[in-house]
Design an enzyme around this catalytic site. Sequence first.
Site, PDB file in Angstrom:
ATOM      1  N   HIS A 105       0.723  -1.352  -0.125  1.00  0.00           N
ATOM      2  CA  HIS A 105       0.124  -0.272   0.150  1.00  0.00           C
ATOM      3  C   HIS A 105       0.880   1.314   0.054  1.00  0.00           C
ATOM      4  O   HIS A 105       0.208   2.457   0.036  1.00  0.00           O
ATOM      5  CB  HIS A 105      -0.951   0.060   1.331  1.00  0.00           C
ATOM      6  CG  HIS A 105      -1.940  -1.021   1.336  1.00  0.00           C
ATOM      7  ND1 HIS A 105      -2.773  -1.193   0.297  1.00  0.00           N
ATOM      8  CD2 HIS A 105      -2.181  -2.170   2.160  1.00  0.00           C
ATOM      9  CE1 HIS A 105      -3.698  -2.413   0.464  1.00  0.00           C
ATOM     10  NE2 HIS A 105      -3.241  -2.757   1.869  1.00  0.00           N
ATOM     11  N   ASP A 163      -2.798 -10.680  -2.429  1.00  0.00           N
ATOM     12  CA  ASP A 163      -3.629 -10.148  -1.294  1.00  0.00           C
ATOM     13  C   ASP A 163      -4.776 -10.085  -1.406  1.00  0.00           C
ATOM     14  O   ASP A 163      -5.217  -9.288  -2.548  1.00  0.00           O
ATOM     15  CB  ASP A 163      -2.523  -8.961  -0.710  1.00  0.00           C
ATOM     16  CG  ASP A 163      -2.873  -8.437   0.656  1.00  0.00           C
ATOM     17  OD1 ASP A 163      -2.102  -8.628   1.539  1.00  0.00           O
ATOM     18  OD2 ASP A 163      -3.870  -7.833   0.645  1.00  0.00           O
TER      19      ASP A 163
HETATM   20 ZN   LIG Z   1      -3.900  -7.155   2.726  1.00  0.00          ZN
END
Ligand SMILES: [Zn+2]
Length: 340
Positions: free
Chosen positions: A154, A191
Amino acid sequence: MLSRRGFLQHTSGALLTLTSGAVAQRANTNAQVFYDPTVLRHEPPSDHPESPKRLDAAMGAVRILERQGRVSIAPPRPATEDDVLLVHTTEYVKKVRTEIAAGRRTLSTGDTDLSPGSLAAALAAAGTVVSAVDAVMNGRTRTAFCAVRPPGHHASQARGMGFCVFNNIAIGARHARRRHRVDRILIADWDVHHGNGTQEVFWSDGAVLFFDVHQHPWYPGTGSPNENGDGKGRGLIVNNPFPAGSGRKEILGAFRERLVPLADRFKPQLVMISAGFDSRAGDPLGRFTLTDQDFAELTDVVLGVAREHAGGKLVSVLEGGYALDGLPRAVASHLERLAS
Ligand SMILES: [Zn+2]
């Protein structure tokens, strides 16, 4: 920390498969696990899901495989500032240093908790991927798994968020470009959350094909199919959003039917995985339904791509995965295939 007995109870299912293989030569494994316990020094509040206990649990599974001679464990080196600057801006790196030194408990750029040891842990995590890339590119191991935290996918050039400080896999990929002259790298991200940071870093890069499956709608909200890169990177960002409840059919289907033909055209010279196991059934932070067997088969698909195009060179990097009983089972399943 899970006790040894607690860990064995948690992983009794995985142990059945772990003990079924023949004991291989310790020094002759196809898979190396890179781990630096400094990553445990990143300590969010005790009720936070991104906890040092995750790595204790995952490394418990790794050590069982090590004792069986299936994988070896190697010590990485921490990242230098030069490594981190391959991806992040000078201003952002300074901000991270300053805020941690000042005792801030959250990063000002996003939802990432901090502790006094967070900088050392984040540098250890990024350096682990750099070390794994070196080992795979220099032929010391065919495949590598980076047991790291905080996670990275992220984090963009100037912003940490979503529990991430530095984008570990992006730093590793850029290191492969700079040090080993790798021109084409595939990053596959399974993910449950969209790897918005990795997407942003490689948006117009041209050297990285970024293939992402993620739950949508879900955090962080990005990852629509029409986000597909720009300039030299146009067409090299490939997003596959799926609704809550998706699992084997959708995700394994995307890897087999979309990733494989894309990779056949792109011909990566190095393959990397953002291996988040929060897409496993029962994870507290996701609503996907992947099983340990599915992770084994996903690994086989990506390994097939690596063998077809990249001489088998594959570096896998831990991202999410927050169920302390599920994470070590999924990691074991993934590693058994990486070691095959
Ligand atoms: Zn994650």
